[in-house]
Motif scaffolding. Structure first.
Motif, PDB file in Angstrom:
ATOM      1  N   ARG A   3       0.848  -1.198   0.000  1.00  0.00           N
ATOM      2  CA  ARG A   3       0.000   0.000   0.000  1.00  0.00           C
ATOM      3  C   ARG A   3       0.884   1.249   0.000  1.00  0.00           C
ATOM      4  O   ARG A   3       1.767   1.398   0.853  1.00  0.00           O
ATOM      5  N   LYS A  10      -5.800   2.368  -9.382  1.00  0.00           N
ATOM      6  CA  LYS A  10      -6.723   1.245  -9.575  1.00  0.00           C
ATOM      7  C   LYS A  10      -5.975  -0.077  -9.561  1.00  0.00           C
ATOM      8  O   LYS A  10      -6.474  -1.094  -9.081  1.00  0.00           O
ATOM      9  N   GLU A  13      -5.086  -0.895  -5.949  1.00  0.00           N
ATOM     10  CA  GLU A  13      -6.327  -1.136  -5.227  1.00  0.00           C
ATOM     11  C   GLU A  13      -6.867  -2.533  -5.532  1.00  0.00           C
ATOM     12  O   GLU A  13      -7.326  -3.252  -4.638  1.00  0.00           O
ATOM     13  N   SER A  14      -6.771  -2.937  -6.806  1.00  0.00           N
ATOM     14  CA  SER A  14      -7.273  -4.260  -7.188  1.00  0.00           C
ATOM     15  C   SER A  14      -6.445  -5.368  -6.552  1.00  0.00           C
ATOM     16  O   SER A  14      -6.978  -6.414  -6.153  1.00  0.00           O
ATOM     17  N   ARG A  15      -5.141  -5.154  -6.416  1.00  0.00           N
ATOM     18  CA  ARG A  15      -4.284  -6.174  -5.794  1.00  0.00           C
ATOM     19  C   ARG A  15      -4.603  -6.327  -4.308  1.00  0.00           C
ATOM     20  O   ARG A  15      -4.679  -7.442  -3.786  1.00  0.00           O
ATOM     21  N   LEU A  16      -4.775  -5.193  -3.630  1.00  0.00           N
ATOM     22  CA  LEU A  16      -5.095  -5.245  -2.204  1.00  0.00           C
ATOM     23  C   LEU A  16      -6.478  -5.848  -1.974  1.00  0.00           C
ATOM     24  O   LEU A  16      -6.685  -6.594  -1.008  1.00  0.00           O
ATOM     25  N   LEU A  17      -7.408  -5.569  -2.876  1.00  0.00           N
ATOM     26  CA  LEU A  17      -8.752  -6.141  -2.760  1.00  0.00           C
ATOM     27  C   LEU A  17      -8.718  -7.651  -2.979  1.00  0.00           C
ATOM     28  O   LEU A  17      -9.436  -8.397  -2.301  1.00  0.00           O
ATOM     29  N   THR A  18      -7.871  -8.095  -3.897  1.00  0.00           N
ATOM     30  CA  THR A  18      -7.729  -9.538  -4.128  1.00  0.00           C
ATOM     31  C   THR A  18      -7.249 -10.232  -2.859  1.00  0.00           C
ATOM     32  O   THR A  18      -7.778 -11.282  -2.458  1.00  0.00           O
ATOM     33  N   ALA A  20      -7.519  -9.159   0.267  1.00  0.00           N
ATOM     34  CA  ALA A  20      -8.557  -9.091   1.298  1.00  0.00           C
ATOM     35  C   ALA A  20      -9.662 -10.109   1.037  1.00  0.00           C
ATOM     36  O   ALA A  20     -10.186 -10.739   1.975  1.00  0.00           O
ATOM     37  N   THR A  21     -10.019 -10.293  -0.229  1.00  0.00           N
ATOM     38  CA  THR A  21     -11.062 -11.251  -0.589  1.00  0.00           C
ATOM     39  C   THR A  21     -10.636 -12.680  -0.250  1.00  0.00           C
ATOM     40  O   THR A  21     -11.406 -13.458   0.314  1.00  0.00           O
TER      41      THR A  21
END
Length: 223
Positions: A3, A10, A13-18, A20-21
């Protein structure tokens, strides 16, 4: 992706969301976060390599002052291997930075030195991500859709500030930038078509020369 200290692109953000998911699921997950991976085929390192190999002079926008901690692909491989063997009761996040904190300008300059080049560099006191993206697409082999996101992600420092995987691997020796870069440049060179190599050699002939840096490989890596 680690981070950044500034706004999220974007791409990051998409990598961090992956991560977290995946960590929200029932199966324990180890998430490893890194910045630029230095190795053949790495999109971000390929951009650096092509700029260093093909430009006798560079105008450096302000975003290249941002710092990161690039890491060798062999170190990431070692981190993944260790993570697979860790006892794990719940999901965990570890950062995997390289051993040196470098600005974008320093990364390009060090890569140029390994190639035996010393391009003239002029700093620009402005941030021009759109112009930079256009120039990267023109000069390098970067995926045009990825180039812009990579530039956006480098507008602020991206350095490790959390728990590091290396704390779990105290005997492991991380690879210095020059050593990792030398190895990665060799891999990239072998993948180039002969016509591209000839063009780069011609461009290299008009680029100010530097004594090429050939780092000594370590005889033995840490476990």
């Amino acid at each position: 992706g680690i981070r950044p200290r500034g706004p999220l692109s974007k791409h990051l953000e998409s990598r961090l969301l992956t991560g977290a998911t995946l960590r929200a699921g029932k199966v324990p997950v180890v998430e490893l976060r890194a910045t630029m991976i230095i190795g053949g085929g790495s999109e971000s390192f390929r951009i650096v390599r092509d700029l260093a190999a093909r430009l006798p002079a560079m105008l450096l926008p302000k975003w290249l002052e941002s710092e990161s901690e690039p890491v060798a692909i062999r170190d990431i491989g070692a981190a993944i291997t260790h993570a697979l063997q860790m006892p794990l009761d719940a999901s965990a996040v570890f950062e995997a930075p390289g051993p040196e904190r470098l600005s974008g300008k320093e990364i390009i300059a060090r890569t140029s030195k390994i190639l035996g080049h010393e391009p003239r560099m002029l700093d620009l006191p402005i941030v021009t991500p759109k112009l930079s993206t256009w120039w990267i697409r023109l000069v390098t082999r970067a995926n045009p859709h990825v180039a812009g996101e990579l530039v956006e992600g480098l507008r602020s420092d991206i350095v490790a500030e959390g728990r590091e995987i290396w704390e779990e691997m105290p005997d492991y020796r991380r690879t210095p930038f020059d050593e990792a870069g030398y190895s990665a440049l060799g891999e990239e060179e072998r993948s180039l078509p002969e016509a591209t190599r000839l063009v780069e050699r011609a461009l290299g002939a008009i680029t100010p020369r530097a004594f090429p840096h050939r780092p000594h490989r370590a005889a033995k890596q840490g476990a």
